[in-house]
Design a protein around this motif. Structure first.
Motif, short mmCIF file in Angstrom:
data_model
loop_
_atom_site.label_atom_id
_atom_site.label_comp_id
_atom_site.label_asym_id
_atom_site.label_seq_id
_atom_site.Cartn_x
_atom_site.Cartn_y
_atom_site.Cartn_z
N MET A 1 0.49 -22.59 -5.26
CA MET A 1 1.64 -23.17 -4.58
C MET A 1 1.41 -23.14 -3.06
N SER A 2 1.65 -24.26 -2.41
CA SER A 2 1.39 -24.34 -0.97
C SER A 2 2.46 -23.62 -0.18
N SER A 3 2.12 -23.28 1.07
CA SER A 3 3.10 -22.62 1.94
C SER A 3 4.29 -23.54 2.21
N LEU A 4 4.05 -24.85 2.24
CA LEU A 4 5.15 -25.80 2.48
C LEU A 4 6.17 -25.72 1.34
N ILE A 5 5.70 -25.66 0.11
CA ILE A 5 6.62 -25.56 -1.02
C ILE A 5 7.34 -24.22 -1.02
N ASN A 6 6.61 -23.15 -0.73
CA ASN A 6 7.25 -21.83 -0.62
C ASN A 6 8.34 -21.82 0.43
N ASN A 7 8.06 -22.41 1.57
CA ASN A 7 9.04 -22.47 2.65
C ASN A 7 10.25 -23.32 2.26
N ALA A 8 9.98 -24.40 1.53
CA ALA A 8 11.07 -25.27 1.09
C ALA A 8 11.97 -24.54 0.09
N LEU A 9 11.38 -23.76 -0.79
CA LEU A 9 12.16 -22.97 -1.74
C LEU A 9 13.08 -21.99 -1.03
N GLU A 10 12.56 -21.33 -0.01
CA GLU A 10 13.38 -20.39 0.77
C GLU A 10 14.46 -21.12 1.54
N PHE A 11 14.11 -22.29 2.08
CA PHE A 11 15.06 -23.09 2.86
C PHE A 11 16.24 -23.52 2.00
N VAL A 12 15.99 -24.07 0.81
CA VAL A 12 17.10 -24.56 0.00
C VAL A 12 17.90 -23.40 -0.61
N LYS A 13 17.25 -22.28 -0.83
CA LYS A 13 17.99 -21.11 -1.34
C LYS A 13 19.05 -20.67 -0.34
N GLU A 14 18.71 -20.67 0.91
CA GLU A 14 19.66 -20.32 1.97
C GLU A 14 20.68 -21.44 2.18
N PHE A 15 20.20 -22.68 2.17
CA PHE A 15 21.05 -23.84 2.46
C PHE A 15 22.20 -23.95 1.46
N PHE A 16 21.92 -23.71 0.18
CA PHE A 16 22.92 -23.93 -0.86
C PHE A 16 23.57 -22.65 -1.36
N LYS A 17 23.44 -21.56 -0.64
CA LYS A 17 23.87 -20.26 -1.15
C LYS A 17 25.37 -20.17 -1.43
N ASN A 18 26.18 -20.98 -0.75
CA ASN A 18 27.63 -20.90 -0.94
C ASN A 18 28.19 -22.07 -1.74
N ASP A 19 27.33 -22.88 -2.32
CA ASP A 19 27.82 -24.06 -3.04
C ASP A 19 28.37 -23.70 -4.41
N ILE A 52 9.94 -33.67 -2.30
CA ILE A 52 11.05 -34.62 -2.46
C ILE A 52 12.15 -34.00 -3.31
N ALA A 53 11.77 -33.36 -4.40
CA ALA A 53 12.75 -32.73 -5.29
C ALA A 53 13.50 -31.60 -4.58
N LEU A 54 12.78 -30.77 -3.86
CA LEU A 54 13.42 -29.62 -3.21
C LEU A 54 14.37 -30.03 -2.09
N LEU A 55 14.07 -31.12 -1.42
CA LEU A 55 14.90 -31.54 -0.27
C LEU A 55 15.89 -32.64 -0.62
N HIS A 56 15.96 -33.03 -1.87
CA HIS A 56 16.70 -34.25 -2.21
C HIS A 56 18.20 -34.17 -1.93
N ASP A 57 18.77 -32.96 -1.87
CA ASP A 57 20.23 -32.83 -1.68
C ASP A 57 20.63 -32.30 -0.31
N VAL A 58 19.69 -31.98 0.56
CA VAL A 58 20.07 -31.29 1.80
C VAL A 58 20.78 -32.21 2.79
N ASP A 59 20.77 -33.51 2.53
CA ASP A 59 21.51 -34.45 3.36
C ASP A 59 22.47 -35.31 2.53
N ASP A 60 22.80 -34.84 1.34
CA ASP A 60 23.71 -35.59 0.48
C ASP A 60 25.08 -35.66 1.14
N CYS A 61 25.63 -36.88 1.26
CA CYS A 61 26.91 -37.05 1.96
C CYS A 61 28.04 -36.30 1.27
N LYS A 62 27.92 -36.05 -0.04
CA LYS A 62 28.96 -35.29 -0.74
C LYS A 62 29.00 -33.85 -0.27
#
Length: 213
Positions: A1-19, A52-62
Protein backbone atom coordinates in the motif's frame (compact mmCIF):
# COMPACT_ATOMS: atom_id res chain seq x y z
CA UNK A 1 0.00 0.00 0.00
CA UNK A 2 1.40 3.39 -0.99
CA UNK A 3 1.96 6.25 1.44
CA UNK A 4 -0.63 8.26 -0.52
CA UNK A 5 -3.32 5.66 0.16
CA UNK A 6 -2.29 5.39 3.82
CA UNK A 7 -2.51 9.16 4.17
CA UNK A 8 -5.89 9.20 2.44
CA UNK A 9 -7.22 6.57 4.85
CA UNK A 10 -6.13 8.68 7.82
CA UNK A 11 -7.54 11.82 6.21
CA UNK A 12 -11.03 10.41 5.63
CA UNK A 13 -11.11 8.76 9.06
CA UNK A 14 -10.69 12.17 10.65
CA UNK A 15 -12.88 13.97 8.10
CA UNK A 16 -15.94 11.76 8.66
CA UNK A 17 -15.49 11.01 12.37
CA UNK A 18 -18.69 12.81 13.42
CA UNK A 19 -20.95 11.75 10.55
CA UNK A 20 -24.19 9.95 11.40
CA UNK A 21 -25.89 10.27 8.01
CA UNK A 22 -24.64 7.01 6.54
CA UNK A 23 -21.73 8.77 4.83
CA UNK A 24 -19.30 8.04 7.64
CA UNK A 25 -15.74 6.72 7.53
CA UNK A 26 -16.95 3.14 7.35
CA UNK A 27 -18.98 3.91 4.23
CA UNK A 28 -15.83 5.28 2.60
CA UNK A 29 -13.83 2.28 3.80
CA UNK A 30 -16.37 -0.14 2.32
CA UNK A 31 -16.34 1.74 -0.98
CA UNK A 32 -12.55 1.62 -1.01
CA UNK A 33 -12.44 -2.12 -0.33
CA UNK A 34 -15.20 -2.94 -2.82
CA UNK A 35 -13.61 -0.74 -5.48
CA UNK A 36 -10.34 -2.62 -5.04
CA UNK A 37 -12.07 -5.98 -5.47
CA UNK A 38 -13.79 -4.78 -8.64
CA UNK A 39 -10.54 -3.24 -9.90
CA UNK A 40 -8.79 -6.60 -9.60
CA UNK A 41 -11.52 -8.27 -11.68
CA UNK A 42 -11.60 -5.48 -14.26
CA UNK A 43 -7.82 -4.89 -14.46
CA UNK A 44 -8.09 -1.26 -13.41
CA UNK A 45 -5.28 0.78 -11.85
CA UNK A 46 -5.52 -0.03 -8.15
CA UNK A 47 -3.91 3.11 -6.77
CA UNK A 48 -6.01 5.44 -8.90
CA UNK A 49 -9.19 3.55 -8.04
CA UNK A 50 -8.26 3.67 -4.35
CA UNK A 51 -7.70 7.43 -4.25
CA UNK A 52 -10.89 8.21 -6.17
CA UNK A 53 -12.86 5.91 -3.86
CA UNK A 54 -11.33 7.30 -0.67
CA UNK A 55 -11.91 10.94 -1.62
CA UNK A 56 -15.25 10.55 -3.38
CA UNK A 57 -17.36 12.06 -0.55
CA UNK A 58 -15.10 14.74 0.93
CA UNK A 59 -16.72 17.43 -1.22
CA UNK A 60 -20.23 15.98 -1.44
CA UNK A 61 -22.70 18.89 -1.31
CA UNK A 62 -24.94 16.86 1.03
CA UNK A 63 -22.15 16.83 3.59
CA UNK A 64 -20.04 19.96 3.19
CA UNK A 65 -22.83 22.53 2.95
CA UNK A 66 -21.95 24.08 -0.40
CA UNK A 67 -22.31 22.93 -3.98
CA UNK A 68 -19.09 20.90 -3.72
CA UNK A 69 -18.15 21.85 -7.26
CA UNK A 70 -14.80 23.35 -6.26
CA UNK A 71 -13.62 20.00 -4.81
CA UNK A 72 -11.51 22.07 -2.45
CA UNK A 73 -11.04 19.32 0.14
CA UNK A 74 -9.87 16.72 -2.37
CA UNK A 75 -7.59 19.22 -4.09
CA UNK A 76 -6.11 20.37 -0.78
CA UNK A 77 -5.33 16.80 0.31
CA UNK A 78 -3.79 15.87 -3.04
CA UNK A 79 -1.73 19.05 -3.24
CA UNK A 80 -0.39 18.57 0.28
CA UNK A 81 0.62 15.03 -0.67
CA UNK A 82 2.61 16.23 -3.68
CA UNK A 83 0.37 14.69 -6.32
CA UNK A 84 1.08 16.11 -9.79
CA UNK A 85 -1.28 18.71 -11.22
CA UNK A 86 -2.30 16.46 -14.11
CA UNK A 87 -3.17 13.62 -11.75
CA UNK A 88 -5.09 15.97 -9.43
CA UNK A 89 -7.15 17.17 -12.37
CA UNK A 90 -7.89 13.60 -13.45
CA UNK A 91 -8.86 12.44 -9.95
CA UNK A 92 -11.08 15.46 -9.31
CA UNK A 93 -12.72 15.17 -12.71
CA UNK A 94 -13.67 11.57 -11.96
CA UNK A 95 -14.88 12.37 -8.44
CA UNK A 96 -17.16 15.09 -9.81
CA UNK A 97 -19.00 12.50 -11.92
CA UNK A 98 -19.55 9.81 -9.28
CA UNK A 99 -22.55 11.11 -7.34
CA UNK A 100 -26.13 10.17 -8.29
CA UNK A 101 -27.56 13.43 -9.64
CA UNK A 102 -31.28 12.71 -9.76
CA UNK A 103 -31.41 10.92 -13.08
CA UNK A 104 -28.34 8.70 -12.74
CA UNK A 105 -26.73 9.93 -15.93
CA UNK A 106 -23.45 11.00 -14.29
CA UNK A 107 -20.68 8.66 -15.40
CA UNK A 108 -16.89 8.97 -15.02
CA UNK A 109 -14.73 8.76 -18.13
CA UNK A 110 -12.13 6.22 -17.01
CA UNK A 111 -12.40 2.60 -15.94
CA UNK A 112 -10.99 3.65 -12.57
CA UNK A 113 -13.67 6.29 -12.04
CA UNK A 114 -16.39 3.92 -13.17
CA UNK A 115 -15.09 1.28 -10.76
CA UNK A 116 -15.22 3.72 -7.83
CA UNK A 117 -18.72 4.82 -8.85
CA UNK A 118 -19.88 1.20 -8.94
CA UNK A 119 -18.47 0.58 -5.47
CA UNK A 120 -20.22 3.67 -4.11
CA UNK A 121 -23.51 2.62 -5.65
CA UNK A 122 -23.17 -0.92 -4.34
CA UNK A 123 -23.01 0.49 -0.82
CA UNK A 124 -26.47 1.96 -1.41
CA UNK A 125 -27.85 -1.54 -2.03
CA UNK A 126 -28.48 -4.60 0.12
CA UNK A 127 -28.75 -4.61 3.91
CA UNK A 128 -26.23 -1.79 4.33
CA UNK A 129 -27.99 0.29 1.70
CA UNK A 130 -31.30 -0.04 3.53
CA UNK A 131 -29.70 0.96 6.84
CA UNK A 132 -27.95 3.94 5.21
CA UNK A 133 -31.16 5.13 3.57
CA UNK A 134 -32.98 5.33 6.89
CA UNK A 135 -29.96 6.84 8.65
CA UNK A 136 -29.73 9.60 6.04
CA UNK A 137 -33.48 10.20 6.04
CA UNK A 138 -33.48 10.49 9.82
CA UNK A 139 -30.56 12.91 9.75
CA UNK A 140 -32.60 15.15 7.43
CA UNK A 141 -35.83 14.87 9.42
CA UNK A 142 -37.59 12.93 6.68
CA UNK A 143 -40.59 10.72 7.33
CA UNK A 144 -40.02 7.00 7.03
CA UNK A 145 -43.15 6.44 4.96
CA UNK A 146 -46.27 8.43 4.12
CA UNK A 147 -48.63 6.29 2.04
CA UNK A 148 -50.27 9.21 0.25
CA UNK A 149 -47.01 10.89 -0.79
CA UNK A 150 -46.42 10.37 -4.52
CA UNK A 151 -43.03 9.26 -5.81
CA UNK A 152 -41.50 12.21 -7.62
CA UNK A 153 -38.89 11.92 -10.34
CA UNK A 154 -36.09 14.47 -10.52
CA UNK A 155 -34.21 15.49 -13.63
CA UNK A 156 -31.63 17.80 -12.07
CA UNK A 157 -29.20 17.58 -9.20
CA UNK A 158 -30.43 20.64 -7.28
CA UNK A 159 -34.02 19.47 -7.01
CA UNK A 160 -32.93 15.94 -6.20
CA UNK A 161 -30.71 17.01 -3.30
CA UNK A 162 -33.18 19.58 -1.94
CA UNK A 163 -36.22 17.31 -1.89
CA UNK A 164 -37.94 16.31 1.33
CA UNK A 165 -39.44 13.02 0.17
CA UNK A 166 -39.87 10.02 2.43
CA UNK A 167 -37.18 7.40 2.81
CA UNK A 168 -39.36 4.70 1.27
CA UNK A 169 -39.89 6.89 -1.79
CA UNK A 170 -36.10 7.20 -2.04
CA UNK A 171 -35.92 3.46 -2.69
CA UNK A 172 -37.87 4.00 -5.91
CA UNK A 173 -36.21 7.29 -6.84
CA UNK A 174 -32.69 5.92 -6.57
CA UNK A 175 -31.88 2.57 -4.99
CA UNK A 176 -33.90 0.33 -7.30
CA UNK A 177 -32.42 2.08 -10.35
CA UNK A 178 -28.80 1.43 -9.44
CA UNK A 179 -28.40 -2.12 -10.69
CA UNK A 180 -29.13 -1.06 -14.26
CA UNK A 181 -26.63 1.81 -13.94
CA UNK A 182 -23.60 -0.28 -12.95
CA UNK A 183 -20.61 0.09 -15.26
CA UNK A 184 -18.65 -3.12 -14.72
CA UNK A 185 -19.54 -6.79 -15.06
CA UNK A 186 -18.45 -7.58 -11.50
CA UNK A 187 -20.52 -4.76 -10.02
CA UNK A 188 -23.60 -5.88 -11.94
CA UNK A 189 -23.18 -9.37 -10.50
CA UNK A 190 -23.02 -8.08 -6.93
CA UNK A 191 -25.81 -5.54 -7.49
CA UNK A 192 -28.33 -8.12 -8.68
CA UNK A 193 -28.13 -10.02 -5.40
CA UNK A 194 -28.35 -6.87 -3.28
CA UNK A 195 -31.24 -5.54 -5.34
CA UNK A 196 -33.18 -8.73 -4.72
CA UNK A 197 -32.67 -8.24 -0.99
CA UNK A 198 -34.15 -4.73 -1.22
CA UNK A 199 -37.18 -6.02 -3.11
CA UNK A 200 -37.73 -8.68 -0.45
CA UNK A 201 -37.36 -6.06 2.26
CA UNK A 202 -39.91 -3.73 0.66
CA UNK A 203 -42.38 -6.56 0.29
CA UNK A 204 -42.04 -7.37 4.00
CA UNK A 205 -42.16 -3.66 4.92
CA UNK A 206 -45.50 -3.11 3.18
CA UNK A 207 -46.88 -6.38 4.52
CA UNK A 208 -46.15 -5.27 8.09
CA UNK A 209 -47.16 -1.65 7.43
CA UNK A 210 -50.60 -2.77 6.29
CA UNK A 211 -50.95 -5.29 9.11
CA UNK A 212 -51.33 -8.23 6.75
CA UNK A 213 -48.77 -10.59 8.29
Amino acid sequence: MSSLINNALEFVKEFFKNDTSGHDYYHTLRVYKTANKIAEKENANIELVSIIALLHDVDDCKLVGDDGKSLKNAKKFLTENNVSLDKIQLICSEISKISFNGNGENCPDTLEGKTAQDADRLDALGAIGIARAFAYGGSKGRAMHLPDTPIKEYTNEKDYHNNNDTTINHFYQKLLKLTSLMNTTEAKRIAEKRNEFILEYLNEFFTEWNGKD
